[in-house]
Design an enzyme around this catalytic site. Structure first.
Site, PDB file in Angstrom:
ATOM      1  N   GLY A 239     -21.114   8.985   1.802  1.00 53.12           N
ATOM      2  CA  GLY A 239     -20.643   7.768   1.161  1.00 53.12           C
ATOM      3  C   GLY A 239     -21.016   7.554  -0.287  1.00 53.12           C
ATOM      4  O   GLY A 239     -20.486   6.645  -0.936  1.00 53.12           O
ATOM      5  N   GLY A 277     -19.455  14.029   1.449  1.00 51.82           N
ATOM      6  CA  GLY A 277     -18.185  14.741   1.303  1.00 51.82           C
ATOM      7  C   GLY A 277     -17.712  14.624  -0.130  1.00 51.82           C
ATOM      8  O   GLY A 277     -17.739  15.574  -0.909  1.00 51.82           O
ATOM      9  N   CYS A 346      11.070   9.877  -3.400  1.00 53.27           N
ATOM     10  CA  CYS A 346      11.951   8.707  -3.357  1.00 53.27           C
ATOM     11  C   CYS A 346      11.246   7.485  -2.756  1.00 53.27           C
ATOM     12  O   CYS A 346      11.618   7.007  -1.678  1.00 53.27           O
ATOM     13  CB  CYS A 346      13.198   9.051  -2.571  1.00 53.27           C
ATOM     14  SG  CYS A 346      13.951  10.545  -3.219  1.00 53.27           S
ATOM     15  N   GLU A 347      10.207   7.027  -3.404  1.00 47.47           N
ATOM     16  CA  GLU A 347       9.452   5.835  -2.998  1.00 47.47           C
ATOM     17  C   GLU A 347       8.892   5.212  -4.272  1.00 47.47           C
ATOM     18  O   GLU A 347       8.352   5.943  -5.111  1.00 47.47           O
ATOM     19  CB  GLU A 347       8.210   6.211  -2.154  1.00 47.47           C
ATOM     20  CG  GLU A 347       8.465   7.034  -0.942  1.00 47.47           C
ATOM     21  CD  GLU A 347       8.494   6.204   0.338  1.00 47.47           C
ATOM     22  OE1 GLU A 347       8.099   5.013   0.286  1.00 47.47           O
ATOM     23  OE2 GLU A 347       8.913   6.751   1.355  1.00 47.47           O
ATOM     24  N   TYR A 375     -10.468  14.367  -0.695  1.00 50.07           N
ATOM     25  CA  TYR A 375      -9.381  13.568  -0.115  1.00 50.07           C
ATOM     26  C   TYR A 375      -8.091  13.764  -0.923  1.00 50.07           C
ATOM     27  O   TYR A 375      -7.315  12.831  -1.125  1.00 50.07           O
ATOM     28  CB  TYR A 375      -9.791  12.087   0.013  1.00 50.07           C
ATOM     29  CG  TYR A 375     -11.106  11.939   0.756  1.00 50.07           C
ATOM     30  CD1 TYR A 375     -11.168  12.167   2.123  1.00 50.07           C
ATOM     31  CD2 TYR A 375     -12.297  11.634   0.082  1.00 50.07           C
ATOM     32  CE1 TYR A 375     -12.381  12.089   2.809  1.00 50.07           C
ATOM     33  CE2 TYR A 375     -13.509  11.559   0.764  1.00 50.07           C
ATOM     34  CZ  TYR A 375     -13.533  11.781   2.123  1.00 50.07           C
ATOM     35  OH  TYR A 375     -14.730  11.710   2.803  1.00 50.07           O
TER      36      TYR A 375
END
Ligand SMILES: *Cc1c(COP(=O)(O)O)cnc(C)c1O
Length: 421
Positions: A239, A277, A346-347, A375
């Site tokens: 974290g 991570g 297309c968004e 990520y």
């Protein structure tokens, strides 16, 4: 700190010009630095020096085999959250005794896989999971080593989608019920209770929430020991946040985090496990993209890139900020201009940044998203039938493609046609 800097007027990954990689593999692609990965892993390892400890890399942040092998060679354990990740860790040569299994929804098949293949411990998140794990272990004639993930109800002060330590989150058991749940676990013959687990969220930029959580864990350790549980391992989760821009305040360093762990938990004599991570791999990776068009709109200019939300979803999903820099070093003092930086999908959500001030760029230029190692690739998809983009690992003056771009045929041939068509 990372190893993506301008040298001789062009952005380099360690000692390799990014443009050279782009010419070889095409854009877009992810590019990781071995030196940064190594440095960040070692920072954590050294921060816990003097305590019995294991750094288990949370491989959901970036799980390419070459990255796992790089870290495993430095002595990393792995934190896995699925059977697929367990298989990846083993395939990268990580022994079972260095693999920790986290996650709220482990299936019986996943439990069987890990118990048969070897596991350091399961971080159990609920009573039903405990019951299932006990049954699977008994069926296999083994004892499953467990910690129980407690939810300490602290505010991690991070984005709501990545906060996990408040009582309303789905993770772990409420710390207030820990005594009861530990007693139940101790009575199950297929389980061996060895410790406590806590993970309060991701991208934390202050130490205070960790302090609150770890103080609660210290207190709980004493309470559980007094009740006869042999608490000997504390898994403190991951974290710790990273700087996503070079301009704002830097989050605490692993050294400070390590000091906090020693202060809050050092007196207990437990083995310490941490599961970073993002901080290991985040700034060890960039996403390199080509500019397809610069399109003038009403009151704004759009930078249309060949990378899109399917390649890097963090801006669309978490409103995340990534610095975007030209691969050719801008002339000193060049006047910056605002762009809406978008992809071809297309968004409308396929927007990386709005009104971003950048040095002027033109069609065909290359740009790099910084801090894209965590990520990034792992969350990508083939939406709009855009092939998963290549991953490249740099090592000094060398680079290698560690995941190739699939061909259209490879993508199409994964589908199968029923016999009635
Ligand atoms: C995601 C996760 C981590 C890693 O979090 P980072 O913010 O990437 O360090 C560690 N442990 C658990 C249980 C997780 O779910």
């Amino acid at each position: 700190m990372d190893h993506f800097n301008y040298q001789g007027g062009e952005l380099c990954a360690e000692d390799v010009p990014v443009a050279e990689i782009a010419a070889a593999v095409g854009t877009p692609f992810y590019c990781y630095s071995t030196a940064t990965l190594t440095r960040h892993f070692r920072l954590f390892d050294e921060a816990l020096a003097g305590m019995d400890h294991l750094v288990c890399y949370a491989m959901k942040a970036a799980s390419n085999q070459a990255i796992l092998r790089t870290l495993a060679a430095l002595g990393a354990g792995m934190d896995v959250v699925s059977g697929g990740e367990y298989a990846r860790a083993r395939a990268a040569g990580v022994p079972g005794e260095r693999i920790v299994f986290s996650g709220v929804g482990k299936t019986r098949d996943e439990m069987r896989m890990a118990l048969t293949g070897g596991i350091r411990q399961f971080n159990v998140e609920s009573e039903p999971e405990m019951t299932a794990l006990n049954a699977v272990a008994l069926e296999l004639g083994v004892k499953a080593p467990i910690t129980i993930r407690v939810n300490p109800d602290v505010d991690a002060k991070t984005h709501a989608k990545i906060a996990t330590g408040k009582s309303e989150n789905k993770f772990g058991i409420p710390i207030s019920r820990a005594r009861e749940v530990y007693a139940e676990a101790a009575a199950m013959p297929g389980l061996e209770v060895i410790g406590i687990d806590v993970h309060i969220g991701s991208q934390l930029t202050e130490l205070e929430p960790f302090r609150q959580a770890y103080e609660k864990v210290a207190e709980l350790t004493e309470t559980l020991r007094a009740e006869g549980h042999d608490i000997r391992r504390l898994d403190l989760g991951g974290g710790l946040g990273i700087p996503y821009t070079r301009s704002n305040d830097a989050p605490p360093l692993p050294t400070d985090y390590g000091r906090l762990i020693k202060e809050t938990l050092g007196h207990l004599g437990c083995e310490i496990e941490i599961e970073p991570g993002r901080l290991v791999v985040g700034n060890a990776g960039i996403l390199v993209s080509g500019v397809i068009y610069v399109k003038s709109g009403e009151g704004r200019d759009f930078l249309i890139l060949d990378a899109a939300m399917n390649d890097l979803i963090r801006p669309a999903m978490y409103d995340a900020h990534h610095d975007i820099v030209p691969v050719v070093e801008p002339a000193p003092g060049v006047e910056q201009v605002p762009y809406d930086v978008v992809g071809p999908v297309c968004e409308s959500g396929d927007t990386f940044a709005k009104g971003r001030m950048m040095p002027p760029v033109k069609d065909g230029d290359l740009v790099a998203f910084r801090s894209a190692g965590a990520y990034g690739a792992v969350m990508s998809s083939e939406y709009n039938t855009r092939p998963l983009i290549p991953e490249v690992l740099v090592h000094g003056r060398e680079f290698a493609v560690i995941r190739a771009r699939p061909t259209f045929d490879e993508i199409i041939n994964r589908d199968t046609i029923p016999e009635w068509l």
